[in-house]
Design a protein around this motif. Structure first.
Motif, mmCIF file in Angstrom:
data_model
loop_
_atom_site.group_PDB
_atom_site.id
_atom_site.type_symbol
_atom_site.label_atom_id
_atom_site.label_comp_id
_atom_site.label_asym_id
_atom_site.label_seq_id
_atom_site.Cartn_x
_atom_site.Cartn_y
_atom_site.Cartn_z
ATOM 1 N N THR A 112 0.822 -1.208 0.000
ATOM 2 C CA THR A 112 0.000 0.000 0.000
ATOM 3 C C THR A 112 0.860 1.263 0.000
ATOM 4 O OG1 THR A 112 -0.193 -0.165 2.416
ATOM 5 C CG2 THR A 112 -1.971 -1.118 1.107
ATOM 6 N N ARG A 113 2.042 1.188 0.614
ATOM 7 C CA ARG A 113 2.956 2.346 0.620
ATOM 8 C C ARG A 113 3.381 2.720 -0.790
ATOM 9 N NH1 ARG A 113 8.065 3.348 0.051
ATOM 10 N NH2 ARG A 113 8.558 1.142 -0.247
ATOM 11 N N LYS A 114 3.490 1.734 -1.690
ATOM 12 C CA LYS A 114 3.981 1.965 -3.055
ATOM 13 C C LYS A 114 2.917 2.567 -3.967
ATOM 14 C CE LYS A 114 7.066 -2.084 -3.006
ATOM 15 N NZ LYS A 114 7.266 -3.416 -3.632
ATOM 16 N N LEU A 115 1.647 2.449 -3.596
ATOM 17 C CA LEU A 115 0.576 2.813 -4.522
ATOM 18 C C LEU A 115 0.388 4.318 -4.611
ATOM 19 C CD1 LEU A 115 -2.064 0.129 -3.461
ATOM 20 C CD2 LEU A 115 -0.467 0.020 -5.392
ATOM 21 N N SER A 116 -0.015 4.777 -5.798
ATOM 22 C CA SER A 116 -0.245 6.211 -5.990
ATOM 23 C C SER A 116 -1.434 6.703 -5.173
ATOM 24 C CB SER A 116 -0.494 6.503 -7.478
ATOM 25 O OG SER A 116 -1.720 5.913 -7.908
ATOM 26 N N ILE A 117 -2.365 5.796 -4.853
ATOM 27 C CA ILE A 117 -3.577 6.180 -4.112
ATOM 28 C C ILE A 117 -3.495 5.710 -2.659
ATOM 29 C CG2 ILE A 117 -5.047 6.237 -6.168
ATOM 30 C CD1 ILE A 117 -6.110 3.457 -5.264
ATOM 31 N N GLY A 156 -11.688 -18.785 0.398
ATOM 32 C CA GLY A 156 -12.505 -19.937 0.078
ATOM 33 C C GLY A 156 -11.672 -21.202 0.087
ATOM 34 N N GLU A 157 -12.115 -22.202 -0.665
ATOM 35 C CA GLU A 157 -11.366 -23.451 -0.756
ATOM 36 C C GLU A 157 -10.144 -23.219 -1.643
ATOM 37 O OE1 GLU A 157 -12.240 -26.088 0.973
ATOM 38 O OE2 GLU A 157 -14.156 -25.245 1.655
ATOM 39 N N ASN A 158 -8.976 -23.063 -1.021
ATOM 40 C CA ASN A 158 -7.696 -22.898 -1.732
ATOM 41 C C ASN A 158 -7.607 -21.611 -2.540
ATOM 42 O OD1 ASN A 158 -6.870 -25.563 -0.878
ATOM 43 N ND2 ASN A 158 -8.231 -26.369 -2.467
ATOM 44 N N ILE A 159 -8.480 -20.640 -2.258
ATOM 45 C CA ILE A 159 -8.442 -19.348 -2.962
ATOM 46 C C ILE A 159 -8.544 -18.231 -1.937
ATOM 47 C CG2 ILE A 159 -9.680 -17.816 -4.567
ATOM 48 C CD1 ILE A 159 -10.610 -20.304 -6.060
ATOM 49 N N THR A 160 -7.688 -17.230 -2.072
ATOM 50 C CA THR A 160 -7.742 -16.041 -1.228
ATOM 51 C C THR A 160 -7.915 -14.814 -2.106
ATOM 52 O OG1 THR A 160 -6.317 -17.014 0.470
ATOM 53 C CG2 THR A 160 -6.483 -14.614 0.430
ATOM 54 N N VAL A 161 -8.904 -13.990 -1.786
ATOM 55 C CA VAL A 161 -9.173 -12.762 -2.532
ATOM 56 C C VAL A 161 -8.965 -11.568 -1.602
ATOM 57 C CG1 VAL A 161 -10.914 -11.391 -3.758
ATOM 58 C CG2 VAL A 161 -10.804 -13.873 -4.091
ATOM 59 N N LEU A 162 -8.260 -10.555 -2.097
ATOM 60 C CA LEU A 162 -8.102 -9.285 -1.406
ATOM 61 C C LEU A 162 -8.798 -8.210 -2.230
ATOM 62 C CD1 LEU A 162 -4.324 -9.494 -0.389
ATOM 63 C CD2 LEU A 162 -6.329 -10.009 1.027
ATOM 64 N N VAL A 163 -9.813 -7.582 -1.636
ATOM 65 C CA VAL A 163 -10.575 -6.542 -2.336
ATOM 66 C C VAL A 163 -10.131 -5.185 -1.791
ATOM 67 C CG1 VAL A 163 -12.854 -5.660 -2.919
ATOM 68 C CG2 VAL A 163 -12.536 -8.117 -2.535
ATOM 69 N N PHE A 164 -9.499 -4.378 -2.643
ATOM 70 C CA PHE A 164 -9.012 -3.059 -2.257
ATOM 71 C C PHE A 164 -10.063 -2.016 -2.602
ATOM 72 C CE2 PHE A 164 -5.305 -5.652 -2.506
ATOM 73 C CZ PHE A 164 -4.369 -5.098 -1.636
ATOM 74 N N ARG A 165 -10.475 -1.266 -1.602
ATOM 75 C CA ARG A 165 -11.470 -0.195 -1.794
ATOM 76 C C ARG A 165 -10.749 1.035 -2.319
ATOM 77 N NH1 ARG A 165 -14.574 3.083 -3.088
ATOM 78 N NH2 ARG A 165 -16.235 4.073 -1.864
ATOM 79 N N ASP A 194 0.553 1.132 -10.476
ATOM 80 C CA ASP A 194 -0.182 0.460 -9.401
ATOM 81 C C ASP A 194 -0.579 -0.949 -9.823
ATOM 82 O OD1 ASP A 194 -0.073 2.763 -7.842
ATOM 83 O OD2 ASP A 194 -2.042 3.474 -8.511
ATOM 84 N N GLU A 195 -1.082 -1.067 -11.048
ATOM 85 C CA GLU A 195 -1.519 -2.376 -11.527
ATOM 86 C C GLU A 195 -0.361 -3.361 -11.547
ATOM 87 O OE1 GLU A 195 -4.270 -4.291 -15.094
ATOM 88 O OE2 GLU A 195 -3.990 -2.120 -14.955
ATOM 89 N N ALA A 196 0.822 -2.877 -11.913
ATOM 90 C CA ALA A 196 2.000 -3.747 -11.914
ATOM 91 C C ALA A 196 2.360 -4.182 -10.490
ATOM 92 C CB ALA A 196 3.177 -3.023 -12.571
ATOM 93 N N HIS A 197 2.255 -3.274 -9.528
ATOM 94 C CA HIS A 197 2.523 -3.624 -8.130
ATOM 95 C C HIS A 197 1.537 -4.688 -7.638
ATOM 96 C CE1 HIS A 197 5.646 -0.732 -7.547
ATOM 97 N NE2 HIS A 197 4.863 0.341 -7.633
ATOM 98 N N PHE A 198 0.250 -4.505 -7.979
ATOM 99 C CA PHE A 198 -0.767 -5.472 -7.577
ATOM 100 C C PHE A 198 -0.478 -6.856 -8.176
ATOM 101 C CE2 PHE A 198 -3.908 -1.869 -6.751
ATOM 102 C CZ PHE A 198 -4.025 -2.147 -5.387
ATOM 103 N N ALA A 199 -0.134 -6.885 -9.463
ATOM 104 C CA ALA A 199 0.131 -8.160 -10.131
ATOM 105 C C ALA A 199 1.322 -8.872 -9.508
ATOM 106 C CB ALA A 199 0.360 -7.925 -11.623
ATOM 107 N N ALA A 200 2.366 -8.112 -9.215
ATOM 108 C CA ALA A 200 3.550 -8.715 -8.600
ATOM 109 C C ALA A 200 3.206 -9.287 -7.226
ATOM 110 C CB ALA A 200 4.669 -7.679 -8.496
#
Length: 433
Positions: free
Chosen positions: A172-177, A189-198, A207-213
């Motif tokens: 989050t420190r790296k992001l422009s927002i 869920g079953e073997n899946i983790t989702v992080l939803v950023f507001r 930012d998108e590159a940071h998220f993907a990495a």
């Protein structure tokens, strides 16, 4: 500094004492302890206080596992031995039934509980830039405060998620927002983790590159939520598999979206559903109502036992998703779902839905007062299983079912869905005899 002898725990995990005729609710105090305390809220008949020194310790006191306990507001009972927490919640339920509901169960069911650590598969982590604390903070709020606790670990989250807290601060420190992103919602869920950023502003390609990495490094899905929960969408990977949770006892796989309500404790949810279905005992040919059905957490297991089920919920979106879950599990022929404001139910409206042999009620904290008032004392369902997340509203509604509608409270018991918190989940079985 005043002292008090602690008599019991309240429904939020505070020690309860009486000093000069006034009730004192004391954070950090356990039954049988003598504590010094400082009040932070005073009312004519009660005070809220914080224990400042333990003069004599309870046999139930243990060393908290988390170094942030006492500052972070996520847990309130880590200083209390685990089985003692469950027993205290059972006493809270019994006391509420007697004091508020004027009812007593014929039998108390053994408490349901699972692992005491790593159980929390849903969470909302707050995010804030605080220069005085070295940059970004990611975690739960401090007790009685809008400040965010300076957390580096959390033992009620799965270890894979607790280990990510320092990395999330760095991301989050790296992001422009970084100062326009107040929340991260976690859904596992079953073997899946989702992080939803507001995200309150659009992200940049960097930012998108940071998220993907980050997603590749930690094996998670990244979603963005620009406005309300309905606006959440997958950012990376775009074609990620859907979240699901399993109820193998019933051959059910429940698909869900990361912002939709599901129980935070998957293991305890499974045993809770199994107990509820065993109490309800659905039979082929029966017609059963599932009130406040949500995504169908109870509806589909009831249908799997052969009964026909009508699920009712207040939002069209939830009803649509419940239909999808029924189709996904091949149960569309035994289920139907309708939109209804169950907080405004009337006896005439309930009667128009037709006769139900049995009913399951699983309301939010406000309970189901209008619904239980609408159940006919003569033609209502012969059996009701009530799943509650608030023992005081369960007790209030039990008063109507037993003392007005003529049901017998056969049994009740707690479900320890949220270890180390004061939250009391419970279940009650009512029978028309």
């Amino acid at each position: 500094m005043p002292q008090a002898r602690i008599e019991s725990l309240d429904h939020e995990g505070h020690g309860v004492a009486h000093v000069e005729g006034k009730t004192i609710f004391i954070d950090g105090a356990l039954p049988f302890e003598t504590v010094s305390y400082t009040s932070y809220r005073r009312k004519p008949t009660f005070e809220n206080a914080q224990a400042t020194e333990i003069q004599s310790e309870s046999f139930m006191r243990v060393k908290p596992k988390c170094p942030h306990f006492g500052v972070c507001g996520g847990c309130s009972l880590q200083h209390m031995e685990f089985t003692a927490q469950v027993a205290a919640k059972q006493r809270v339920l019994e006391d509420n039934l007697q004091r508020i509901g004027n009812v007593k169960a014929q039998a108390m069911m053994p408490a349901l509980y699972g692992s005491e650590w790593g159980y929390r598969h849903r969470a909302r982590l707050s995010v804030r830039h605080v220069a005085k604390k070295g940059g970004m903070l990611v975690g739960f709020h401090e007790k009685r405060s809008s400040f965010i606790a300076d957390m580096t670990e959390c033992h009620v989250l799965p270890k894979s998620m607790s280990d990510q807290l320092p990395a999330l601060r760095e991301l989050t420190r790296k992001l422009s927002i970084f100062d326009r992103m107040p929340q991260i919602e976690l859904a596992i869920g079953e073997n899946i983790t989702v992080l939803v950023f507001r995200n309150m502003e659009a992200i940049t390609p960097e930012d998108e590159a940071h998220f993907a990495a980050y997603a590749d490094q930690w094996g998670v899905q990244i979603w963005l939520q620009p406005k309300g929960p309905d606006t959440a969408y997958p950012l990376y990977p775009k074609d990620a598999p859907a979240l699901t949770y399993e109820m193998p006892e019933f051959g059910i796989t429940m698909p869900f979206k990361p912002t939709e309500f599901t129980q935070v404790n998957h293991g305890v949810n499974r045993v809770m559903v199994e107990r509820a279905i065993n109490l309800l005992d659905p039979q082929p040919g029966e017609v059963i109502a599932d009130m406040f059905c949500g995504l169908g957490n109870f509806t589909l297991p009831i249908a799997r036992r052969g009964a026909r089920v009508l699920g009712m919920e207040g939002l069209q979106q939830l009803v649509d998703r419940a239909f999808e879950g029924a189709r996904f599990n091949g149960l569309q022929d035994r289920t139907d779902f309708k939109v209804a404001n169950l907080f405004e139910m009337t006896e005439e409206w309930l009667d128009k839905l037709g006769h139900f042999d049995k009913m399951l009620i699983d309301p939010p904290r406000d309970g189901a007062m209008e619904l239980v008032k609408s159940i006919s004392a003569e033609t209502g369902p012969k059996r009701i299983v009530y799943v509650s997340c608030n023992p005081s509203t369960l007790a209030r509604d039990a008063n109507v079912l037993v003392n007005v509608k003529g049901y017998t409270l056969k049994s009740a018991g707690v479900v320890n869905m949220f270890p180390h918190t004061g939250h009391v989940e419970s279940m009650a079985w009512f029978e028309k005899e």
